[in-house]
Write an enzyme that holds these catalytic residues in place. Structure first.
Site, PDB file in Angstrom:
ATOM      1  N   LYS A  22      -6.323 -10.373   5.678  1.00  0.00           N
ATOM      2  CA  LYS A  22      -6.046 -11.468   6.633  1.00  0.00           C
ATOM      3  C   LYS A  22      -6.681 -11.212   7.996  1.00  0.00           C
ATOM      4  O   LYS A  22      -7.300 -12.097   8.563  1.00  0.00           O
ATOM      5  CB  LYS A  22      -4.530 -11.597   6.885  1.00  0.00           C
ATOM      6  CG  LYS A  22      -3.710 -12.107   5.765  1.00  0.00           C
ATOM      7  CD  LYS A  22      -2.274 -12.358   6.237  1.00  0.00           C
ATOM      8  CE  LYS A  22      -1.560 -11.172   6.837  1.00  0.00           C
ATOM      9  NZ  LYS A  22      -1.230 -10.081   5.933  1.00  0.00           N
ATOM     10  N   ARG A  69       6.516 -15.329   8.445  1.00  0.00           N
ATOM     11  CA  ARG A  69       6.714 -14.398   7.334  1.00  0.00           C
ATOM     12  C   ARG A  69       8.062 -14.601   6.659  1.00  0.00           C
ATOM     13  O   ARG A  69       8.361 -13.915   5.689  1.00  0.00           O
ATOM     14  CB  ARG A  69       6.669 -12.979   7.878  1.00  0.00           C
ATOM     15  CG  ARG A  69       5.420 -12.179   7.471  1.00  0.00           C
ATOM     16  CD  ARG A  69       5.516 -10.878   8.170  1.00  0.00           C
ATOM     17  NE  ARG A  69       4.760  -9.775   7.755  1.00  0.00           N
ATOM     18  CZ  ARG A  69       3.651  -9.352   8.354  1.00  0.00           C
ATOM     19  NH1 ARG A  69       3.090 -10.054   9.290  1.00  0.00           N
ATOM     20  NH2 ARG A  69       3.119  -8.212   7.985  1.00  0.00           N
ATOM     21  N   ARG A 127      -7.792   2.687   5.115  1.00  0.00           N
ATOM     22  CA  ARG A 127      -8.473   1.958   6.193  1.00  0.00           C
ATOM     23  C   ARG A 127      -8.321   2.619   7.570  1.00  0.00           C
ATOM     24  O   ARG A 127      -7.319   3.261   7.856  1.00  0.00           O
ATOM     25  CB  ARG A 127      -8.045   0.485   6.214  1.00  0.00           C
ATOM     26  CG  ARG A 127      -6.623   0.221   6.578  1.00  0.00           C
ATOM     27  CD  ARG A 127      -6.303  -1.274   6.396  1.00  0.00           C
ATOM     28  NE  ARG A 127      -4.947  -1.553   6.847  1.00  0.00           N
ATOM     29  CZ  ARG A 127      -4.391  -2.752   6.826  1.00  0.00           C
ATOM     30  NH1 ARG A 127      -5.066  -3.786   6.367  1.00  0.00           N
ATOM     31  NH2 ARG A 127      -3.160  -2.913   7.259  1.00  0.00           N
ATOM     32  N   ARG A 172      -3.523   3.062  11.437  1.00  0.00           N
ATOM     33  CA  ARG A 172      -2.204   2.529  11.753  1.00  0.00           C
ATOM     34  C   ARG A 172      -1.118   3.468  11.230  1.00  0.00           C
ATOM     35  O   ARG A 172      -1.226   3.990  10.122  1.00  0.00           O
ATOM     36  CB  ARG A 172      -2.031   1.153  11.101  1.00  0.00           C
ATOM     37  CG  ARG A 172      -2.608   0.030  11.946  1.00  0.00           C
ATOM     38  CD  ARG A 172      -2.609  -1.274  11.224  1.00  0.00           C
ATOM     39  NE  ARG A 172      -1.312  -1.655  10.658  1.00  0.00           N
ATOM     40  CZ  ARG A 172      -1.049  -2.859  10.169  1.00  0.00           C
ATOM     41  NH1 ARG A 172      -1.981  -3.793  10.189  1.00  0.00           N
ATOM     42  NH2 ARG A 172       0.123  -3.135   9.670  1.00  0.00           N
ATOM     43  N   ARG A 227       6.480  -2.575   2.646  1.00  0.00           N
ATOM     44  CA  ARG A 227       5.830  -3.784   3.183  1.00  0.00           C
ATOM     45  C   ARG A 227       5.552  -4.782   2.062  1.00  0.00           C
ATOM     46  O   ARG A 227       5.698  -5.996   2.250  1.00  0.00           O
ATOM     47  CB  ARG A 227       4.535  -3.409   3.928  1.00  0.00           C
ATOM     48  CG  ARG A 227       4.831  -2.769   5.284  1.00  0.00           C
ATOM     49  CD  ARG A 227       3.671  -1.960   5.822  1.00  0.00           C
ATOM     50  NE  ARG A 227       2.526  -2.753   6.190  1.00  0.00           N
ATOM     51  CZ  ARG A 227       1.303  -2.249   6.386  1.00  0.00           C
ATOM     52  NH1 ARG A 227       1.080  -0.958   6.220  1.00  0.00           N
ATOM     53  NH2 ARG A 227       0.319  -3.037   6.733  1.00  0.00           N
TER      54      ARG A 227
HETATM   55  P1  AMP Z   1       0.887  -6.714  10.157  1.00  0.00           P
HETATM   56  O1  AMP Z   1      -0.084  -6.158  11.159  1.00  0.00           O
HETATM   57  O2  AMP Z   1       0.843  -8.192  10.072  1.00  0.00           O
HETATM   58  O3  AMP Z   1       0.758  -6.038   8.821  1.00  0.00           O
HETATM   59  O4  AMP Z   1       2.345  -6.356  10.704  1.00  0.00           O
HETATM   60  C1  AMP Z   1       2.765  -5.014  10.897  1.00  0.00           C
HETATM   61  C2  AMP Z   1       4.278  -4.952  10.988  1.00  0.00           C
HETATM   62  O5  AMP Z   1       4.716  -5.707  12.108  1.00  0.00           O
HETATM   63  C3  AMP Z   1       5.027  -5.533   9.805  1.00  0.00           C
HETATM   64  O6  AMP Z   1       5.173  -4.618   8.733  1.00  0.00           O
HETATM   65  C4  AMP Z   1       6.364  -5.899  10.446  1.00  0.00           C
HETATM   66  O7  AMP Z   1       7.166  -4.757  10.650  1.00  0.00           O
HETATM   67  C5  AMP Z   1       5.927  -6.400  11.815  1.00  0.00           C
HETATM   68  N1  AMP Z   1       5.645  -7.857  11.816  1.00  0.00           N
HETATM   69  C6  AMP Z   1       4.445  -8.462  12.050  1.00  0.00           C
HETATM   70  N2  AMP Z   1       4.542  -9.798  11.989  1.00  0.00           N
HETATM   71  C7  AMP Z   1       5.844 -10.064  11.687  1.00  0.00           C
HETATM   72  C8  AMP Z   1       6.580 -11.254  11.464  1.00  0.00           C
HETATM   73  N3  AMP Z   1       5.995 -12.475  11.526  1.00  0.00           N
HETATM   74  N4  AMP Z   1       7.905 -11.133  11.176  1.00  0.00           N
HETATM   75  C9  AMP Z   1       8.510  -9.937  11.113  1.00  0.00           C
HETATM   76  N5  AMP Z   1       7.878  -8.770  11.300  1.00  0.00           N
HETATM   77  C10 AMP Z   1       6.549  -8.823  11.590  1.00  0.00           C
END
Ligand code: AMP
Length: 217
Positions: free
Chosen positions: A17, A92, A131, A165, A176
């Site tokens: 994404k 989400r 990554r 990360r 996740r």
């Molecule tokens: P991402 O970079 O989108 O993979 O997000 C990393 C982490 O941030 C996720 O595993 C969640 O802990 C938190 N996070 C990001 N976006 C959301 C969201 N829309 N709702 C809840 N937690 C989020």
């Protein structure tokens, strides 16, 4: 694509994404709004939001809807969003999707498309745990699939420092993925019913995925 597109990019963690959102941002001049990036910035800056979110992110769980919705509400009001945006990693959960609806109605704007990039779970763990990104320009790399041309030097900016990360490890990835299937996947029927959903096979070279996304737009 005419100016003013409002898109959601959905898909599992590690599904590409972020990469695709960055390409759309450049191609169409619309802003990428990544709640994950916003939270990581808040963690580094040690803000209240960052302090609340860090342990939850490290555990691979979802941060509270309340906190995320407040963050997006504030960001979407910025002038740079007037020309359109790509939501990456938001919504989400069903409450987040409903809050987004309310927010868009109140602003008199509508979503143009919801793009779901699909990748089988079995591929995601390898994609995520390998990554890394350039610290200076954010270019993404992978231990197995995309090493820099010259070892240790970023292809784009010649930076020599890279970062991974904290949540890109095997244990957190499993959590996740569980969160994705339990809480985010139920949003697809929600958007399909409204005729907004486009499903793209993300288990292919990145350029092919980009081409398909641009085609449906
Ligand atoms: P991402 O970079 O989108 O993979 O997000 C990393 C982490 O941030 C996720 O595993 C969640 O802990 C938190 N996070 C990001 N976006 C959301 C969201 N829309 N709702 C809840 N937690 C989020």
């Amino acid at each position: 694509m005419p100016a003013g597109k409002r898109l959601i990019l959905m898909g599992p963690p590690g599904g590409g994404k972020g990469t695709q959102a960055k390409r759309l941002q450049e191609r169409f001049g619309i802003v990428q709004l990544s709640t994950g990036d916003m939270l990581r910035a808040a963690v580094i800056a040690k803000t209240d939001v960052g302090m609340k979110a860090k342990a939850i992110m490290d555990a691979g769980k979802l941060v509270s809807d309340e906190l995320i919705i407040a963050m997006i509400e504030q960001r979407i009001d910025s002038a740079d969003c007037n020309n359109g945006f790509i939501l990456d990693g938001f919504p989400r959960t069903v409450p987040q999707a409903k809050a987004l609806d309310g927010l868009l109605v109140s602003k008199g704007i509508a979503l143009d498309k919801v793009i779901e990039v699909t990748v089988p779970d079995a591929m995601l763990i390898e994609r995520i745990t390998g990554r890394f990104t350039c610290k200076k320009c954010g270019e993404g790399y992978h231990d197995k699939f995309k090493q820099p041309g010259r070892a240790g030097i970023c292809d784009v900016c010649s930076g020599t420092e890279f970062t991974r990360r904290a949540d890109d490890n095997e244990d957190t990835v499993v959590a996740r993925l569980q969160a994705y299937h339990a809480q985010t996947a139920p949003l697809m029927p929600f958007y399909k019913q409204r005729g907004l959903l486009e499903v793209i096979d993300g288990n292919r070279p990145m350029d092919d995925v980009t081409n398909d996304i641009e085609r449906v737009l």
